[in-house]
Design a protein around this motif. Structure first.
Motif, mmCIF file in Angstrom:
data_model
loop_
_atom_site.group_PDB
_atom_site.id
_atom_site.type_symbol
_atom_site.label_atom_id
_atom_site.label_comp_id
_atom_site.label_asym_id
_atom_site.label_seq_id
_atom_site.Cartn_x
_atom_site.Cartn_y
_atom_site.Cartn_z
ATOM 1 N N GLN A 1 13.377 1.219 -1.638
ATOM 2 C CA GLN A 1 13.607 -0.209 -1.428
ATOM 3 C C GLN A 1 13.231 -1.002 -2.678
ATOM 4 N N THR B 1 7.126 8.779 -9.451
ATOM 5 C CA THR B 1 7.998 8.924 -8.281
ATOM 6 C C THR B 1 9.102 7.872 -8.292
ATOM 7 N N TYR C 1 2.677 6.776 -8.789
ATOM 8 C CA TYR C 1 3.546 5.707 -8.307
ATOM 9 C C TYR C 1 4.781 5.557 -9.202
ATOM 10 N N GLU D 1 0.840 -1.193 0.000
ATOM 11 C CA GLU D 1 0.000 0.000 0.000
ATOM 12 C C GLU D 1 0.879 1.248 0.000
ATOM 13 N N LEU D 2 0.655 2.137 -0.959
ATOM 14 C CA LEU D 2 1.366 3.412 -1.019
ATOM 15 C C LEU D 2 0.344 4.533 -1.089
ATOM 16 N N HIS D 3 0.720 5.693 -0.578
ATOM 17 C CA HIS D 3 -0.173 6.838 -0.657
ATOM 18 C C HIS D 3 -0.364 7.199 -2.132
ATOM 19 N N ASN E 1 1.050 10.944 -2.733
ATOM 20 C CA ASN E 1 2.409 11.213 -2.245
ATOM 21 C C ASN E 1 3.062 9.897 -1.827
ATOM 22 N N PRO E 2 3.398 9.038 -2.811
ATOM 23 C CA PRO E 2 3.945 7.716 -2.485
ATOM 24 C C PRO E 2 5.212 7.827 -1.637
ATOM 25 N N GLU E 3 5.324 6.944 -0.654
ATOM 26 C CA GLU E 3 6.458 6.983 0.267
ATOM 27 C C GLU E 3 7.769 6.657 -0.457
ATOM 28 N N LYS E 4 8.667 7.641 -0.510
ATOM 29 C CA LYS E 4 9.924 7.454 -1.230
ATOM 30 C C LYS E 4 10.821 6.423 -0.554
ATOM 31 N N ARG E 5 10.671 6.252 0.730
ATOM 32 C CA ARG E 5 11.469 5.244 1.421
ATOM 33 C C ARG E 5 11.145 3.851 0.877
ATOM 34 N N ILE E 6 9.850 3.566 0.728
ATOM 35 C CA ILE E 6 9.445 2.259 0.200
ATOM 36 C C ILE E 6 9.825 2.127 -1.270
#
Length: 205
Positions: free
Chosen positions: A17, A131, A128, A4-6, A9-14
């Motif tokens: 990875q 980014t 997604y 699951e990503l926002h 504003n998808p989480e750049k940390r994930i």
């Protein structure tokens, strides 16, 4: 495994990875601005091999190159006609596949088996993927997700079929079954090879 990503504003940390895993030969499934797509690092032999096996298609089958923007795409194609360049600039990012003449910088890992020197380039309007492409060092090689000769737009069905075969599935919900519009830009003009999503914008220009 569904991730699951926002959506805005998808989480750049994930995504960082995921980028690392792609560089190591991983394959993920992402929602695009059309249907779900299998993606691999365009320079990863292991990733591209896995993509072909998952899709169960011949290595002569054309794949798409996903790029962040026109500037990146221009590194892999011959110079476009003025008409094609202006159109690409006006309608990207968006649900369009541009068939162009590839140059010598085309990732041979992904496209060495193609009989001609043309390639389908996409600049997808997907938060997604946009980014991810900002983070990842290479364009992505991609092909649409389908099995039993049907496109799959439901993430739960994708999980049932591919959950233990890929490194992760990004949940984009249930997508509408709309394919990209394919534009042939290999000549002096532009011809439409397939009408799909986004044709209303093209017709309005």
């Amino acid at each position: 495994m569904i991730l699951e990503l926002h959506p805005q504003n998808p989480e750049k940390r994930i995504l960082g990875q995921i980028s690392k895993k792609l560089s190591e030969g991983g394959v993920y499934i992402f929602p695009t601005d059309t249907v779900y797509g299998l993606v691999a690092d365009s320079q990863s032999h292991a990733g591209v091999e896995k993509l072909y096996k998952l899709k169960n298609i011949s290595k002569n089958q054309p794949l798409s190159l996903l790029c962040a923007d026109i500037s990146t795409a221009s590194n892999y194609m011959e110079q476009l006609s003025n008409e094609a360049f202006r159109l690409m600039k006006r309608i990207t990012p968006g649900p369009y596949t541009f068939v162009v003449k590839a140059n010598k910088h085309l990732p041979r890992v992904s496209f060495s088996n193609q009989k001609d020197k043309n390639i389908g380039i996409r600049i997808p309007d997907s938060k997604y993927l946009q980014t991810l492409l900002e983070i990842h060092p290479n364009p992505l090689t991609s092909t649409s997700v389908f099995f039993k000769d049907e496109f799959v737009t439901d993430v739960d069905m994708i999980e049932n079929e591919y959950g233990n075969k890929v490194d992760g599935i990004i949940d984009g919900g249930i997508l509408e079954l709309e394919l990209s519009t394919i534009l042939d830009c290999t000549g002096d003009g532009i011809s439409i090879l397939r009408e799909g999503k986004g044709m209303d914008l093209i017709n309005s220009l």
